[in-house]
Design a protein around this motif. Sequence first.
Motif, mmCIF file in Angstrom:
data_model
loop_
_atom_site.group_PDB
_atom_site.id
_atom_site.type_symbol
_atom_site.label_atom_id
_atom_site.label_comp_id
_atom_site.label_asym_id
_atom_site.label_seq_id
_atom_site.Cartn_x
_atom_site.Cartn_y
_atom_site.Cartn_z
ATOM 1 N N LEU A 6 0.820 -1.203 0.000
ATOM 2 C CA LEU A 6 0.000 0.000 0.000
ATOM 3 C C LEU A 6 0.860 1.263 0.000
ATOM 4 O O LEU A 6 0.616 2.197 -0.781
ATOM 5 C CB LEU A 6 -0.947 0.002 1.211
ATOM 6 N N LEU A 7 1.871 1.308 0.853
ATOM 7 C CA LEU A 7 2.729 2.490 0.918
ATOM 8 C C LEU A 7 3.528 2.671 -0.373
ATOM 9 O O LEU A 7 3.751 3.803 -0.820
ATOM 10 C CB LEU A 7 3.660 2.403 2.131
ATOM 11 N N THR A 8 3.937 1.569 -0.983
ATOM 12 C CA THR A 8 4.656 1.647 -2.254
ATOM 13 C C THR A 8 3.752 2.182 -3.354
ATOM 14 O O THR A 8 4.164 3.041 -4.145
ATOM 15 C CB THR A 8 5.235 0.269 -2.631
ATOM 16 N N LEU A 51 12.605 5.217 -8.838
ATOM 17 C CA LEU A 51 13.296 5.373 -7.555
ATOM 18 C C LEU A 51 12.347 5.467 -6.358
ATOM 19 O O LEU A 51 12.548 4.768 -5.358
ATOM 20 C CB LEU A 51 14.197 6.610 -7.571
ATOM 21 N N VAL A 52 11.340 6.306 -6.426
ATOM 22 C CA VAL A 52 10.485 6.559 -5.254
ATOM 23 C C VAL A 52 9.757 5.288 -4.791
ATOM 24 O O VAL A 52 9.799 4.953 -3.602
ATOM 25 C CB VAL A 52 9.529 7.743 -5.498
ATOM 26 N N PRO A 53 9.107 4.546 -5.694
ATOM 27 C CA PRO A 53 8.480 3.299 -5.222
ATOM 28 C C PRO A 53 9.495 2.270 -4.703
ATOM 29 O O PRO A 53 9.248 1.611 -3.687
ATOM 30 C CB PRO A 53 7.752 2.763 -6.454
ATOM 31 N N LEU A 54 10.634 2.139 -5.383
ATOM 32 C CA LEU A 54 11.652 1.189 -4.905
ATOM 33 C C LEU A 54 12.194 1.592 -3.542
ATOM 34 O O LEU A 54 12.377 0.746 -2.659
ATOM 35 C CB LEU A 54 12.802 1.072 -5.910
ATOM 36 N N LEU A 55 12.452 2.875 -3.356
ATOM 37 C CA LEU A 55 12.951 3.361 -2.072
ATOM 38 C C LEU A 55 11.910 3.157 -0.970
ATOM 39 O O LEU A 55 12.243 2.777 0.153
ATOM 40 C CB LEU A 55 13.338 4.838 -2.187
ATOM 41 N N THR A 56 10.655 3.367 -1.303
ATOM 42 C CA THR A 56 9.571 3.149 -0.327
ATOM 43 C C THR A 56 9.476 1.675 0.034
ATOM 44 O O THR A 56 9.386 1.321 1.219
ATOM 45 C CB THR A 56 8.232 3.652 -0.894
ATOM 46 N N TRP A 57 9.488 0.800 -0.961
ATOM 47 C CA TRP A 57 9.427 -0.652 -0.734
ATOM 48 C C TRP A 57 10.581 -1.091 0.170
ATOM 49 O O TRP A 57 10.397 -1.826 1.140
ATOM 50 C CB TRP A 57 9.472 -1.380 -2.073
ATOM 51 N N TRP A 58 11.785 -0.629 -0.166
ATOM 52 C CA TRP A 58 12.979 -0.995 0.598
ATOM 53 C C TRP A 58 12.888 -0.467 2.031
ATOM 54 O O TRP A 58 13.198 -1.184 2.984
ATOM 55 C CB TRP A 58 14.210 -0.442 -0.119
ATOM 56 N N TYR A 67 15.117 7.826 7.218
ATOM 57 C CA TYR A 67 15.708 9.154 7.077
ATOM 58 C C TYR A 67 15.909 9.481 5.597
ATOM 59 O O TYR A 67 15.603 10.580 5.146
ATOM 60 C CB TYR A 67 17.051 9.241 7.808
ATOM 61 N N LEU A 68 16.429 8.538 4.860
ATOM 62 C CA LEU A 68 16.672 8.756 3.434
ATOM 63 C C LEU A 68 15.357 8.994 2.695
ATOM 64 O O LEU A 68 15.251 9.930 1.891
ATOM 65 C CB LEU A 68 17.428 7.573 2.830
ATOM 66 N N LEU A 69 14.352 8.190 2.962
ATOM 67 C CA LEU A 69 13.070 8.343 2.279
ATOM 68 C C LEU A 69 12.447 9.706 2.572
ATOM 69 O O LEU A 69 11.994 10.401 1.656
ATOM 70 C CB LEU A 69 12.102 7.222 2.660
ATOM 71 N N GLY A 70 12.421 10.108 3.823
ATOM 72 C CA GLY A 70 11.847 11.410 4.177
ATOM 73 C C GLY A 70 12.577 12.557 3.495
ATOM 74 O O GLY A 70 11.957 13.472 2.950
ATOM 75 N N PHE A 71 13.899 12.492 3.492
ATOM 76 C CA PHE A 71 14.702 13.534 2.861
ATOM 77 C C PHE A 71 14.440 13.590 1.359
ATOM 78 O O PHE A 71 14.230 14.657 0.789
ATOM 79 C CB PHE A 71 16.187 13.266 3.146
ATOM 80 N N VAL A 72 14.425 12.435 0.706
ATOM 81 C CA VAL A 72 14.213 12.377 -0.740
ATOM 82 C C VAL A 72 12.825 12.891 -1.108
ATOM 83 O O VAL A 72 12.677 13.679 -2.044
ATOM 84 C CB VAL A 72 14.437 10.948 -1.278
#
Length: 178
Positions: free
Chosen positions: A11-13, A55-62, A131-136
């Motif tokens: 869902l978040l992805t 990038l954004v969905p992959l970073l969220t999934w990870w 931290y990385l996800l929020g910053f990105v």
Amino acid sequence: MHAASSRRRTLLTLLALCAELVLLAREHLHGGVVAHHLLANPDLPAVSNWWGLLLVPLLTWWTVGRIDRRARLAASGGSSLKPAPIIAFLCALAYGATLAALFAAGSPLVDYIFFGLLALALVVRLWHAEYLLGFVLAMSLVAGPILPAMFGAVIALLSWLVHTAARALWRRLRPGLA
């Protein structure tokens, strides 16, 4: 992985993908999808915001997977995640939003906030994915997702190296605690 955890991750992805699609549609309808030059220097190559769809969905999934993994490890040890990942995410989101707003306004404070992240990396475990996800996500509105992810990855690596070296030094100096 539990079913609820898997559903939350999916869902978040999907939410991240939809948010990125909305941003790109907005850009497309207002003059075209933007590309950002490395180090904001027109002499250097530019990176298109279209890469955010990947990038954004992959970073969220990870990120959600890393948080779930850390939560399971903490629970098996009888504790909880500290600080809470949502607080870490929101702090990174606020920091990135502040940096993005100052950059967009052309403020001279950008350098202080930008390099303040290096100092922060020395005391906060900025290698955690939230931290990385929020910053990105926060920086995506001004710089696209790729350049903040590259910079954030360097900061995360620096933070991890400093904390790992400090832990190793501490264990060497205090062998009874290891």
